[in-house]
Design an enzyme around this catalytic site. Structure first.
Site, PDB file in Angstrom:
ATOM      1  N   LYS A 200       0.832  -1.210   0.000  1.00  0.00           N
ATOM      2  CA  LYS A 200       0.000   0.000   0.000  1.00  0.00           C
ATOM      3  C   LYS A 200       0.869   1.263   0.000  1.00  0.00           C
ATOM      4  O   LYS A 200       0.657   2.186  -0.786  1.00  0.00           O
ATOM      5  CB  LYS A 200      -0.928  -0.022   1.223  1.00  0.00           C
ATOM      6  N   CYS A 256      -4.793  11.190   1.349  1.00  0.00           N
ATOM      7  CA  CYS A 256      -3.864  10.048   1.398  1.00  0.00           C
ATOM      8  C   CYS A 256      -2.442  10.424   1.017  1.00  0.00           C
ATOM      9  O   CYS A 256      -1.508  10.220   1.799  1.00  0.00           O
ATOM     10  CB  CYS A 256      -4.331   8.958   0.446  1.00  0.00           C
TER      11      CYS A 256
HETATM   12  C1  UDX Z   1      -5.236   8.049  -3.807  1.00  0.00           C
HETATM   13  C2  UDX Z   1      -4.892   6.707  -4.483  1.00  0.00           C
HETATM   14  O1  UDX Z   1      -5.201   6.780  -5.875  1.00  0.00           O
HETATM   15  C3  UDX Z   1      -5.663   5.578  -3.827  1.00  0.00           C
HETATM   16  O2  UDX Z   1      -5.268   4.343  -4.395  1.00  0.00           O
HETATM   17  C4  UDX Z   1      -5.364   5.581  -2.339  1.00  0.00           C
HETATM   18  O3  UDX Z   1      -6.057   4.560  -1.698  1.00  0.00           O
HETATM   19  C5  UDX Z   1      -5.719   6.932  -1.726  1.00  0.00           C
HETATM   20  O4  UDX Z   1      -5.004   7.959  -2.412  1.00  0.00           O
HETATM   21  P1  UDX Z   1      -7.147   9.877  -3.988  1.00  0.00           P
HETATM   22  O5  UDX Z   1      -6.380  10.655  -2.967  1.00  0.00           O
HETATM   23  O6  UDX Z   1      -8.604   9.767  -3.819  1.00  0.00           O
HETATM   24  O7  UDX Z   1      -6.587   8.377  -4.069  1.00  0.00           O
HETATM   25  O8  UDX Z   1      -6.925  10.572  -5.389  1.00  0.00           O
HETATM   26  P2  UDX Z   1      -6.201  10.322  -6.780  1.00  0.00           P
HETATM   27  O9  UDX Z   1      -7.210  10.273  -7.839  1.00  0.00           O
HETATM   28  O10 UDX Z   1      -5.221   9.235  -6.721  1.00  0.00           O
HETATM   29  O11 UDX Z   1      -5.443  11.726  -6.941  1.00  0.00           O
HETATM   30  C6  UDX Z   1      -4.538  12.197  -5.970  1.00  0.00           C
HETATM   31  C7  UDX Z   1      -4.003  13.554  -6.339  1.00  0.00           C
HETATM   32  O12 UDX Z   1      -3.098  13.455  -7.428  1.00  0.00           O
HETATM   33  C8  UDX Z   1      -5.044  14.577  -6.750  1.00  0.00           C
HETATM   34  O13 UDX Z   1      -4.729  15.818  -6.147  1.00  0.00           O
HETATM   35  C9  UDX Z   1      -4.908  14.669  -8.250  1.00  0.00           C
HETATM   36  O14 UDX Z   1      -5.262  15.927  -8.755  1.00  0.00           O
HETATM   37  C10 UDX Z   1      -3.426  14.400  -8.427  1.00  0.00           C
HETATM   38  N1  UDX Z   1      -3.066  13.825  -9.740  1.00  0.00           N
HETATM   39  C11 UDX Z   1      -3.468  12.562 -10.060  1.00  0.00           C
HETATM   40  C12 UDX Z   1      -2.270  14.549 -10.611  1.00  0.00           C
HETATM   41  O15 UDX Z   1      -1.871  15.691 -10.336  1.00  0.00           O
HETATM   42  N2  UDX Z   1      -1.915  13.966 -11.806  1.00  0.00           N
HETATM   43  C13 UDX Z   1      -2.295  12.718 -12.165  1.00  0.00           C
HETATM   44  O16 UDX Z   1      -1.920  12.261 -13.255  1.00  0.00           O
HETATM   45  C14 UDX Z   1      -3.112  11.988 -11.266  1.00  0.00           C
END
Ligand code: UDX
Length: 442
Positions: A200, A256
């Site tokens: 994880k 997260c």
């Molecule tokens: C994340 C993980 O994806 C998930 O597996 C874990 O359990 C919890 O953390 P989450 O925080 O809900 O989930 O969001 P996620 O969609 O992963 O995006 C996280 C952040 O990264 C966001 O701020 C998003 O804007 C940013 N991001 C994501 C980018 O800047 N670029 C990307 O290509 C993808």
């Protein structure tokens, strides 16, 4: 079908509970906070998550919410721990909510399995096992079953996972947790508890590394005239790399990533290892959030007295979650520069997190008479931002697109100065491709 008690009615607990109920299990979700449990008992969600309200409604008979730990644990075969593990002041994961679940457990006569859903540092399973034994709960099994749910798509992520990770001290406990997921079609990764915990942490760290990597590529693209969107497309077609998590922007946030990066960095450091790469990933992300300020200054000069609209305040679209949202850092930097800041979001209510920011109900109200509009979160509603109406209502037609949501050419054609992330800059600031050679003095 099994009986499942879930401790923690936060976002992970409610999603997990509702999904298990939908798979046919009988679920009781328990939390200490009545402001969470009471709305849930009335069928109302205390947060925004697509599809979840329908799932809760559809499974009312098999899904209940309570403040009473005995009701959740009584005859449950599985005791899921889904409480928060925020960062401590030192950056480690704070496990106090995990320990209070153990403290709250009633006498357990059956042979339930305590299953850790929360993200915890490697080694937590060992400690929880020892704590259970010390309380005379040797008959209670232990397994790690980390969540990989992303906000906004959590129900789909649970129902169609890429994999189900199960770490157990004894294979019988792992078998039972595997059975609980029998209806889901996904590879099951059976490992020891420490490896499950590390899967994880490492998965999240790797996703963040990809984001910081593409953000640095974007920053170099800006200097050399390449377009990071095209670069990411070209990279992503390599099957060894894949297309995901290569969207350049103003940095990651959320409940997260930031805390998990810090927890892994501290875990390594507490174990005597300096995790250099992860430290750089974190630093790149911090700097990325602030780059918007320099982009605004490039066009507007000093920001004192300038009016700026921040569009989209949650850390990403389809959620109202403001935790570690880049909008918070951006707003405070802009306020410190003396700008007047407005904010709009379709669902998030930032409250005190954005003290000093004027929150508006509509995009139209946010952009009225502003010197610049910044897309902070890529909400679908903002795709139509570069309209005639917006241009006419802004004091100065500058759009800084922190998520590369808009088409640069179309936005410029609509009469806006446009700055994305890692894309050729607005012609207003066009530079010759190669510098003029300096004249030699005779
Ligand atoms: C994340 C993980 O994806 C998930 O597996 C874990 O359990 C919890 O953390 P989450 O925080 O809900 O989930 O969001 P996620 O969609 O992963 O995006 C996280 C952040 O990264 C966001 O701020 C998003 O804007 C940013 N991001 C994501 C980018 O800047 N670029 C990307 O290509 C993808």
């Amino acid at each position: 079908m099994s009986k499942v008690g879930i401790f923690g009615a936060g976002w992970v607990g409610v999603v997990t509970g509702a999904c298990f109920a939908d798979l046919g299990h009988s679920v009781v979700v328990r939390d200490v906070a009545s402001e969470r449990i009471e709305p849930l008992q009335k069928g109302k969600l205390p947060f925004h998550e697509p599809q979840l309200a329908e799932l809760v409604e559809r499974n009312r008979e098999r899904l209940t919410f309570t403040l009473d730990p005995a009701e959740a644990a009584g005859d449950a075969e599985f005791l899921y721990v889904a409480v928060g593990t925020p960062a401590t002041y030192a950056g480690d994961a704070n496990l106090s909510y995990v320990w209070s679940v153990l403290d709250d457990l009633p006498e357990l006569t059956g042979r339930p399995i305590l299953v850790m859903k929360s993200t915890v540092p490697v080694g937590t399973g060992e400690k929880v096992r020892a704590a259970l034994d010390a309380r005379g709960l040797e008959h209670v099994g232990y397994a790690s079953n980390p969540e990989f749910l992303a906000e906004g798509s959590a129900v789909g992520d649970f129902m169609r996972p890429d994999r189900i990770v199960i770490g157990a001290f004894e294979s019988a406990a792992g078998d039972r947790v595997e059975e609980l997921h029998a209806k889901l079609e996904a590879p099951v990764v059976r490992v020891d508890v420490a490896s499950a915990e590390m899967i994880k942490m490492a998965a999240n760290a790797f996703l963040m590394t990809r984001i910081s990597f593409i953000n640095e590529i974007a920053n170099v693209c800006e200097l050399v005239g390449a377009d990071v969107q095209e670069v990411a497309r070209g990279i992503g077609l390599d099957h060894r790399l894949g297309p995901h998590f290569l969207k350049a922007g103003i940095g990651y946030g959320g409940s997260c990533f930031p805390k998990d990066a810090s927890a892994l960095k501290q875990l390594a450091s507490n174990s005597g290892y300096h995790f250099q790469l992860l430290s750089a990933v974190i630093e790149v992300n911090e700097l990325q959030k602030r780059r918007v300020v320099a982009k605004l200054q490039k066009h507007l000069g000093k920001l004192r007295g300038k009016r700026i609209a921040l569009l989209g305040l949650s850390f990403k679209p389809n959620t109202d979650d403001m935790r570690e949202a880049p909008s918070i850092v951006l707003a405070s930097r802009l306020l410190a520069e003396g700008a007047d800041v407005r904010g709009w979001d379709p669902v998030a209510s930032p409250g005190e997190l954005l003290n000093g920011v004027e929150i508006t109900e509509t995009v139209a109200a946010a952009v009225r008479d502003v010197d610049a509009a910044v897309i902070v979160t890529e909400w679908e509603e903002l795709r139509a931002l570069a309209s005639e109406e917006t241009r006419a209502s802004m004091r100065n037609p500058l759009i800084v697109d922190g998520r590369n949501l808009l088409d640069p050419a179309a936005t410029r054609a609509a009469g806006f100065a446009y700055e994305g992330i890692g894309r050729p800059t607005s012609p207003l600031d066009g530079r010759p491709e190669t510098a003029e050679p300096e004249r030699e003095l005779a």
